[in-house]
Design a protein around this motif. Structure first.
Motif, PDB file in Angstrom:
ATOM      1  N   HIS A  70      38.407  28.875   6.809  1.00  0.00           N
ATOM      2  CA  HIS A  70      39.599  28.989   5.964  1.00  0.00           C
ATOM      3  C   HIS A  70      40.027  27.592   5.530  1.00  0.00           C
ATOM      4  N   ASN A  74      43.036  25.808   7.388  1.00  0.00           N
ATOM      5  CA  ASN A  74      43.132  25.616   8.833  1.00  0.00           C
ATOM      6  C   ASN A  74      42.841  24.202   9.317  1.00  0.00           C
ATOM      7  N   GLU A  99      51.571  30.501  -2.738  1.00  0.00           N
ATOM      8  CA  GLU A  99      50.659  31.336  -1.943  1.00  0.00           C
ATOM      9  C   GLU A  99      50.018  30.482  -0.835  1.00  0.00           C
ATOM     10  N   SER A 146      52.305  29.656   1.937  1.00  0.00           N
ATOM     11  CA  SER A 146      52.503  30.752   2.898  1.00  0.00           C
ATOM     12  C   SER A 146      51.266  30.923   3.774  1.00  0.00           C
ATOM     13  N   GLY A 147      50.246  30.093   3.530  1.00  0.00           N
ATOM     14  CA  GLY A 147      49.054  30.101   4.377  1.00  0.00           C
ATOM     15  C   GLY A 147      47.949  31.008   3.865  1.00  0.00           C
ATOM     16  N   ARG A 148      48.111  31.548   2.665  1.00  0.00           N
ATOM     17  CA  ARG A 148      47.103  32.516   2.201  1.00  0.00           C
ATOM     18  C   ARG A 148      46.192  31.939   1.112  1.00  0.00           C
ATOM     19  N   ASN A 201      44.204  36.120  -0.224  1.00  0.00           N
ATOM     20  CA  ASN A 201      44.763  37.101   0.702  1.00  0.00           C
ATOM     21  C   ASN A 201      44.292  36.998   2.139  1.00  0.00           C
ATOM     22  N   SER A 212      44.722  34.986   5.577  1.00  0.00           N
ATOM     23  CA  SER A 212      45.753  34.108   6.116  1.00  0.00           C
ATOM     24  C   SER A 212      45.182  33.009   7.008  1.00  0.00           C
ATOM     25  N   ARG A 247      48.724  29.749  10.349  1.00  0.00           N
ATOM     26  CA  ARG A 247      50.180  29.770  10.214  1.00  0.00           C
ATOM     27  C   ARG A 247      50.550  29.312   8.813  1.00  0.00           C
ATOM     28  N   PRO A 248      51.800  29.555   8.399  1.00  0.00           N
ATOM     29  CA  PRO A 248      52.228  29.005   7.107  1.00  0.00           C
ATOM     30  C   PRO A 248      52.418  27.492   7.219  1.00  0.00           C
TER      31      PRO A 248
END
Ligand SMILES: O=C(O)CCC(=O)C(=O)O
Ligand SMILES: [Fe+2]
Length: 583
Positions: free
Chosen positions: A106, A109, A173, A176-178, A181, A183, A186-187
């Motif tokens: 991700h 991260n 977006e 907010s950590g996404r 879609n 995640s 964390r945000p």
């Protein structure tokens, strides 16, 4: 010494350690399904680093617990309990197979993880150093060398901004950590949000900068002093970007020198105040070297030109698009970006695409009809599924040509050799590290007979005249900007230029990572087990500029490829290959 360590401080240290441990996989994580995606080079490198840090942390904690003998019994017991708990946590988390590789697939991260470390650790570092004896201090100092630095954080922040820019991701977006879609752990905090805004600012990416700032402001619960200060800061920076962009477009005839680090250049502001834009020859000279220096440290080379700065064919060529010099690079970059986005399901309409590109699927029998039966038996996957993307230049995919085992072997043997990539720079005339690509590369000097056989079979070219196999490993954000693979007339080595490129995709990439040909309007999504072949040279041996191509940034996951370059010498009787209609 240890009576200085309060239980709450120790608790903090343990929490930190546990969080680090959570990110850790056990050392050998190749699973039985043969999917080695998770052990790819850059990933492994990060994981090993994390692992080392964690181990040293545990050792340190262990010695603390020994030293506390003799202090208050109750406190002592409590500490032992905490340390035990932390160690069992860490053992448990090490067992979470795949966790770490999944975690860092991700794009947010790694940024979040390093940001957390950088924020929490200094307190402990200072404390540990001041409260330890010399031996311990040496140990700690050694350990500190492994710890993340600000430049790690910059690196990951830049990867996020590059992805935002290339895939038009929404800052709110992301905050907010996404991403698509999915995640992150964390945000983002307010501080992290502003950090990314600054990263966009330093790359002169105005719309990304504004987008971040507005999203960051939403993280303030109510209007207060800090928010007001941030607003002022925002407006000042916006002005800087604007005046920079203005002065830039005034002083440069093409946009190849666009983004720079704004903050470092005080004199840049003075220049932009020069309303008349008049320059003496000396100043121009200075301007040019200033631009070249900045290009070296440019974090994102938005439109900085091609690796070898080859000219596209002159205008008037009726089949090919007719671009004026001044906006050519911009258009190429736009096409590159849109083609990369194709994979993410975004609409794409382009006028840059000549009508030569076509997609035809058929079965390709290796070596035409003349193959001998022994060879057929040796190659279980013959005939190959071929997919023609373009006939001029010839660009073909071959699907399912390489086995799990061979892919795994290639990845593993590449891993130990991975280094930062270096390319030839026409700016300095030297081979050097460059911002135009990220990821890691390694050459397999000892070769690999199975992949060489496959390569020879599908291309009908002579494998004896190739460069060592090159493994390239990209993590999230990893990319390779538009370039051509051939050296070109002035630089052709004695064994000839790069006639053909054969690129094997060794893993599936969750998001991004297509190989795209911006001037052809062609995007090839990475597909595990497939190979992509194209001819870089015209039949007269000259480089074909329409082979300009790039590796799109990896959005989610990681990407590993193997490149084989066929040199033109020794291939005289083999080309054109069986696929060429004019053969
Ligand atoms: O990563 C890709 O898809 C392209 C790589 C490439 O062009 C190269 O290594 O020369
Ligand atoms: Fe390339």
């Amino acid at each position: 010494v240890d009576s200085h360590v309060s239980n709450s401080e120790l608790m903090h240290l343990l929490n930190l350690q546990t969080r680090i441990a959570e990110r850790i996989l056990k050392e050998d994580d190749e699973d039985e399904t043969g999917d080695v995606q998770i052990s790819l080079g850059t990933i492994r490198h990060q994981r090993q680093r994390v692992h080392q840090i964690c181990k040293q942390f545990l050792d340190l904690l262990g010695s603390y617990s020994e030293q506390t003998n003799g202090s208050n019994k109750k406190e002592q017991k409590e500490r032992e309990r905490m340390i035990e708990e932390s160690q069992s946590n860490s053992i448990r988390t090490r067992g979470w197979l795949g966790l770490f590789s999944n975690y860092i697939s991700h794009p947010l991260n790694l940024f979040l993880m390093f940001s957390h470390w950088l924020e929490s650790f200094p307190v402990w570092r200072d404390y540990l150093i001041s409260s330890s004896n010399q031996t311990r201090r040496d140990e700690i100092t050694e350990m500190l060398e492994l710890f993340p630095t600000k430049s790690d954080l910059d690196h990951f922040a830049l990867a996020v901004i590059r992805l935002q820019h290339m895939y038009d991701l929404d800052a709110a977006e992301l905050a907010s950590g996404r991403v698509q879609n999915i995640s992150a752990s964390r945000p983002l905090t307010k501080e992290e949000c502003f950090f990314l805004a600054d990263t966009a600012f330093q790359s002169a990416l105005k719309s990304q900068f504004v987008d971040w700032y507005q999203s960051c402001e939403a993280l303030f619960v109510s209007f207060h002093v800090e928010q007001r200060a941030r607003r002022v800061d925002f407006e000042e920076k916006l002005e800087k970007i604007d005046s920079f962009l203005k002065s830039f477009s005034r002083t440069s005839t093409n946009l190849q020198r666009l983004p720079v680090k704004i903050e470092d250049k005080e004199d840049e502001e003075e220049r932009s105040d020069d309303v008349n834009g008049k320059r003496g020859p000396e100043e121009r000279e200075e301007d040019a070297s200033w631009a070249s220096v900045l290009r070296q440290k440019l974090p994102i080379n938005i439109v900085h030109g091609f690796a070898h700065h080859h000219e596209l064919p002159p205008s008037g060529d009726e089949v090919k698009p007719d671009w004026t010099n001044s906006d050519r690079t911009l258009k190429v970059f736009e096409a590159y970006k849109k083609l990369c986005q194709l994979r993410e399901g975004l609409e794409f309409e382009t006028s840059l695409v000549p009508s030569t590109s076509q997609e035809v699927c058929f079965f390709h029998h290796a070596n035409g009809e003349n193959r001998d039966t022994r060879q057929i038996r040796a190659s279980a996957i013959d005939p190959y599924k071929a997919e023609i993307h373009s006939t001029d230049p010839l660009i073909v995919s071959f699907h399912d040509v390489i086995s799990e085992r061979v892919m795994r072997e290639l990845i593993l043997s590449g891993e130990s050799r991975l280094e930062k990539p270096r390319s030839f720079s026409s700016l300095t005339g030297r081979v050097q590290e460059t911002a135009s690509r990220s990821g890691k590369v390694g050459f397999l000097t000892e070769g690999h007979s199975e992949i060489e056989q496959i390569a020879q079979a599908i291309t009908s070219l002579d494998i004896a005249h190739t460069e060592p196999i090159q493994i390239v490993s990209y993590g999230v954000g990893g990319h390779y900007e538009p370039h051509v693979d051939y050296f070109g007339e002035s630089l052709v080595p004695s064994d000839g230029d790069r006639l053909a490129t054969l690129l094997f995709y060794l893993n599936d990439v969750q998001g991004g990572g297509s190989t795209v040909f911006p001037t052809l309007g062609l995007a090839i999504p990475p597909r595990k087990g497939s190979a992509l072949l194209w001819y870089n040279l015209y039949k007269n041996g000259q480089g074909d500029p329409y082979t300009l191509h790039s590796g799109c940034p990896v959005l989610l996951g990681s990407k590993t490829i193997a490149n084989i370059w066929f040199r033109s010498h020794g291939q005289e009787f083999r080309r054109p290959c069986a696929l060429d209609p004019e053969a």
